[in-house]
Write an enzyme that holds these catalytic residues in place. Structure first.
Site, PDB file in Angstrom:
ATOM      1  N   GLY A  88       2.595  -1.194   4.345  1.00  0.00           N
ATOM      2  CA  GLY A  88       2.547   0.129   4.120  1.00  0.00           C
ATOM      3  C   GLY A  88       4.234   0.592   3.900  1.00  0.00           C
ATOM      4  O   GLY A  88       4.745   0.540   2.653  1.00  0.00           O
ATOM      5  N   GLY A  89       4.842   1.122   5.078  1.00  0.00           N
ATOM      6  CA  GLY A  89       6.297   1.765   4.932  1.00  0.00           C
ATOM      7  C   GLY A  89       7.106   0.861   4.133  1.00  0.00           C
ATOM      8  O   GLY A  89       7.902   1.331   3.365  1.00  0.00           O
ATOM      9  N   ASN A 111       0.908  -1.249   0.005  1.00  0.00           N
ATOM     10  CA  ASN A 111       0.081  -0.033   0.074  1.00  0.00           C
ATOM     11  C   ASN A 111       0.984   1.071   0.094  1.00  0.00           C
ATOM     12  O   ASN A 111       1.597   1.541   1.031  1.00  0.00           O
ATOM     13  CB  ASN A 111      -0.783   0.091   1.180  1.00  0.00           C
ATOM     14  CG  ASN A 111      -1.563   1.185   1.506  1.00  0.00           C
ATOM     15  OD1 ASN A 111      -1.661   2.073   0.410  1.00  0.00           O
ATOM     16  ND2 ASN A 111      -2.280   1.541   2.613  1.00  0.00           N
ATOM     17  N   TRP A 112       1.083   1.824  -1.118  1.00  0.00           N
ATOM     18  CA  TRP A 112       2.011   3.127  -1.283  1.00  0.00           C
ATOM     19  C   TRP A 112       1.498   4.363  -0.572  1.00  0.00           C
ATOM     20  O   TRP A 112       2.176   5.241  -0.350  1.00  0.00           O
ATOM     21  CB  TRP A 112       2.069   2.984  -2.606  1.00  0.00           C
ATOM     22  CG  TRP A 112       3.208   2.006  -3.474  1.00  0.00           C
ATOM     23  CD1 TRP A 112       3.498   0.974  -3.177  1.00  0.00           C
ATOM     24  CD2 TRP A 112       3.550   2.419  -4.897  1.00  0.00           C
ATOM     25  NE1 TRP A 112       4.212   0.417  -4.061  1.00  0.00           N
ATOM     26  CE2 TRP A 112       4.336   1.203  -5.159  1.00  0.00           C
ATOM     27  CE3 TRP A 112       3.433   3.042  -5.801  1.00  0.00           C
ATOM     28  CZ2 TRP A 112       4.881   0.855  -6.246  1.00  0.00           C
ATOM     29  CZ3 TRP A 112       4.152   2.947  -6.904  1.00  0.00           C
ATOM     30  CH2 TRP A 112       4.868   1.690  -7.388  1.00  0.00           C
ATOM     31  N   LYS A 113       0.272   4.273  -0.317  1.00  0.00           N
ATOM     32  CA  LYS A 113      -0.527   5.454   0.287  1.00  0.00           C
ATOM     33  C   LYS A 113      -0.252   6.853  -0.457  1.00  0.00           C
ATOM     34  O   LYS A 113      -0.012   6.449  -1.812  1.00  0.00           O
ATOM     35  CB  LYS A 113      -0.094   5.548   1.825  1.00  0.00           C
ATOM     36  CG  LYS A 113       0.148   4.440   2.514  1.00  0.00           C
ATOM     37  CD  LYS A 113       0.017   4.566   3.995  1.00  0.00           C
ATOM     38  CE  LYS A 113       0.266   3.365   4.852  1.00  0.00           C
ATOM     39  NZ  LYS A 113      -0.170   3.680   6.263  1.00  0.00           N
ATOM     40  N   HIS A 147      -9.654   1.133   4.382  1.00  0.00           N
ATOM     41  CA  HIS A 147      -8.586   1.090   5.138  1.00  0.00           C
ATOM     42  C   HIS A 147      -8.832   2.327   6.530  1.00  0.00           C
ATOM     43  O   HIS A 147      -9.497   3.114   6.388  1.00  0.00           O
ATOM     44  CB  HIS A 147      -7.395   1.838   4.196  1.00  0.00           C
ATOM     45  CG  HIS A 147      -6.144   1.909   4.936  1.00  0.00           C
ATOM     46  ND1 HIS A 147      -5.688   2.740   5.733  1.00  0.00           N
ATOM     47  CD2 HIS A 147      -4.970   0.928   4.756  1.00  0.00           C
ATOM     48  CE1 HIS A 147      -4.323   2.464   6.312  1.00  0.00           C
ATOM     49  NE2 HIS A 147      -3.984   1.500   5.474  1.00  0.00           N
ATOM     50  N   GLY A 182       2.046   2.064  10.627  1.00  0.00           N
ATOM     51  CA  GLY A 182       3.060   3.072  10.620  1.00  0.00           C
ATOM     52  C   GLY A 182       3.549   3.540  11.926  1.00  0.00           C
ATOM     53  O   GLY A 182       4.404   4.672  12.022  1.00  0.00           O
ATOM     54  N   GLU A 198      -5.818  -5.009  10.062  1.00  0.00           N
ATOM     55  CA  GLU A 198      -4.960  -3.890  10.450  1.00  0.00           C
ATOM     56  C   GLU A 198      -5.223  -3.247  11.716  1.00  0.00           C
ATOM     57  O   GLU A 198      -6.060  -2.366  11.645  1.00  0.00           O
ATOM     58  CB  GLU A 198      -4.803  -3.090   9.281  1.00  0.00           C
ATOM     59  CG  GLU A 198      -4.611  -3.512   7.977  1.00  0.00           C
ATOM     60  CD  GLU A 198      -3.793  -2.642   7.096  1.00  0.00           C
ATOM     61  OE1 GLU A 198      -2.779  -2.941   6.706  1.00  0.00           O
ATOM     62  OE2 GLU A 198      -4.493  -1.646   6.675  1.00  0.00           O
ATOM     63  N   GLU A 225      -7.194   4.647   7.520  1.00  0.00           N
ATOM     64  CA  GLU A 225      -7.018   6.097   7.178  1.00  0.00           C
ATOM     65  C   GLU A 225      -8.282   6.584   6.581  1.00  0.00           C
ATOM     66  O   GLU A 225      -8.429   7.746   6.968  1.00  0.00           O
ATOM     67  CB  GLU A 225      -5.885   6.290   6.363  1.00  0.00           C
ATOM     68  CG  GLU A 225      -4.551   6.273   7.348  1.00  0.00           C
ATOM     69  CD  GLU A 225      -3.022   5.620   6.535  1.00  0.00           C
ATOM     70  OE1 GLU A 225      -3.206   5.797   5.292  1.00  0.00           O
ATOM     71  OE2 GLU A 225      -2.512   4.694   7.219  1.00  0.00           O
ATOM     72  N   SER A 254       2.836  -2.299  10.387  1.00  0.00           N
ATOM     73  CA  SER A 254       4.299  -2.510  10.827  1.00  0.00           C
ATOM     74  C   SER A 254       5.007  -3.837  10.494  1.00  0.00           C
ATOM     75  O   SER A 254       5.854  -4.020  11.001  1.00  0.00           O
ATOM     76  CB  SER A 254       4.654  -1.848  11.958  1.00  0.00           C
ATOM     77  OG  SER A 254       4.133  -0.672  12.276  1.00  0.00           O
TER      78      SER A 254
HETATM   79  C1  PEP Z   1      -1.023  -0.085   5.836  1.00  0.00           C
HETATM   80  O1  PEP Z   1      -1.257   1.248   5.752  1.00  0.00           O
HETATM   81  O2  PEP Z   1      -1.726  -0.540   5.173  1.00  0.00           O
HETATM   82  C2  PEP Z   1       0.177  -0.403   6.714  1.00  0.00           C
HETATM   83  C3  PEP Z   1       0.022  -1.699   6.915  1.00  0.00           C
HETATM   84  O3  PEP Z   1       1.222   0.478   7.072  1.00  0.00           O
HETATM   85  P1  PEP Z   1       2.346  -0.080   7.686  1.00  0.00           P
HETATM   86  O4  PEP Z   1       2.915  -1.152   7.229  1.00  0.00           O
HETATM   87  O5  PEP Z   1       3.317   1.469   7.461  1.00  0.00           O
HETATM   88  O6  PEP Z   1       2.206  -0.044   9.104  1.00  0.00           O
END
Ligand code: PEP
Length: 249
Positions: A232-233, A9-11, A94, A172, A166, A96, A211
């Site tokens: 994500g990251g 997920n590049w956001k 998601h 994040g 999640e 967010e 994470s």
């Molecule tokens: C996400 O936003 O779906 C996610 C899992 O982010 P991160 O891996 O950065 O926690």
């Protein structure tokens, strides 16, 4: 045996140059991997990344879509538009989007129905906040979010979704659910699907997100009900994303 899926997920990250470098790095390092791999990119870059991943095992995903087919919905993107750009997966609900755009469980359910009708695979995200976990509400919150989606689907439709657990407090933040904590929630979610259809429950993929990194992916992905990761990251660095793919394979 469920085939694992690792989806990035590049956001709201990227640029034409950064995307080209990232996808090149991913393609270069991909062995004959034994799991599915997707990148979910910002809408303006769909055409670019569609071309970049063409002919590779990496498939294209989007990060959201409208529940509506077309019309006066300024700023929105429909499922059929995504399909025209070769999108196969779409992240829905998601945390967010739930937090910053007020997306309700009902809205997520409506989007899920629309995605399935267009032949897309929805990655339906569910997760609890830290306050909810500390109040012992995890199963009620997370199970409840999934139940609203499942109630809108036929058994045949439910068989075509992917669920992503999640925990909001892990996204994040560098804090990860322990493999055991995640497994407990995944097993509960599979049981919720099982209340609809035991056959679907055995097949539905439930990803963990929050994470996930190269150093914790293997332990998380070894759990019986964790069928991949939504990343994500770590999906923004080709070596990290590749290491997670390796851990899933
Ligand atoms: C996400 O936003 O779906 C996610 C899992 O982010 P991160 O891996 O950065 O926690």
């Amino acid at each position: 045996m469920r085939r694992k899926l690792v989806a990035g997920n590049w956001k709201m990250n990227g640029s034409l140059a950064a995307n080209a470098a990232l996808v090149a790095g991913i393609k270069e390092g991909l062995a004959a991997q034994a799991c599915d791999v997707a990148v979910c990119v910002p809408a303006p870059y769909l055409a670019q990344v569609q071309a970049l991943v063409a002919g590779s095992p990496v498939v294209l995903g989007a990060q959201d879509m409208s529940a509506h087919a077309s019309g006066a919905y300024t700023g929105e993107v429909s499922a059929s538009m995504l399909q025209e750009f070769g999108v196969q997966y779409v992240i829905l609900g998601h945390s967010e989007r739930r937090a910053y755009h007020g997306e309700s469980d009902a809205a997520v359910a409506a989007k899920t129905v629309a995605a399935l009708k267009a032949g897309l695979v929805p990655l339906v995200c569910v997760g609890e906040t830290l306050e909810q976990r500390e109040a012992g509400q995890t199963n009620a919150v997370v199970g409840g979010q999934l139940d609203v989606v499942l109630a809108a689907l036929s058994v045949e439709e439910a068989a075509r979704i992917v669920v992503a657990y999640e925990p909001v407090w892990a996204i994040g933040t560098g804090k990860t659910a322990t493999p055991e904590m995640a497994q407990e929630v995944h097993a509960m979610l599979r049981a919720r699907v099982g209340a609809k259809s035991a056959e679907v429950a055995a097949k539905v993929r439930i990803l963990y997100g929050g994470s996930m990194k190269p150093d914790n992916a293997q332990q998380l992905l070894a759990m019986g009900d964790i069928d991949g990761g939504l990343i994500g990251g770590a999906a923004l660095k080709a070596p990290d994303f590749l290491a997670i793919i390796d851990a899933a394979a």
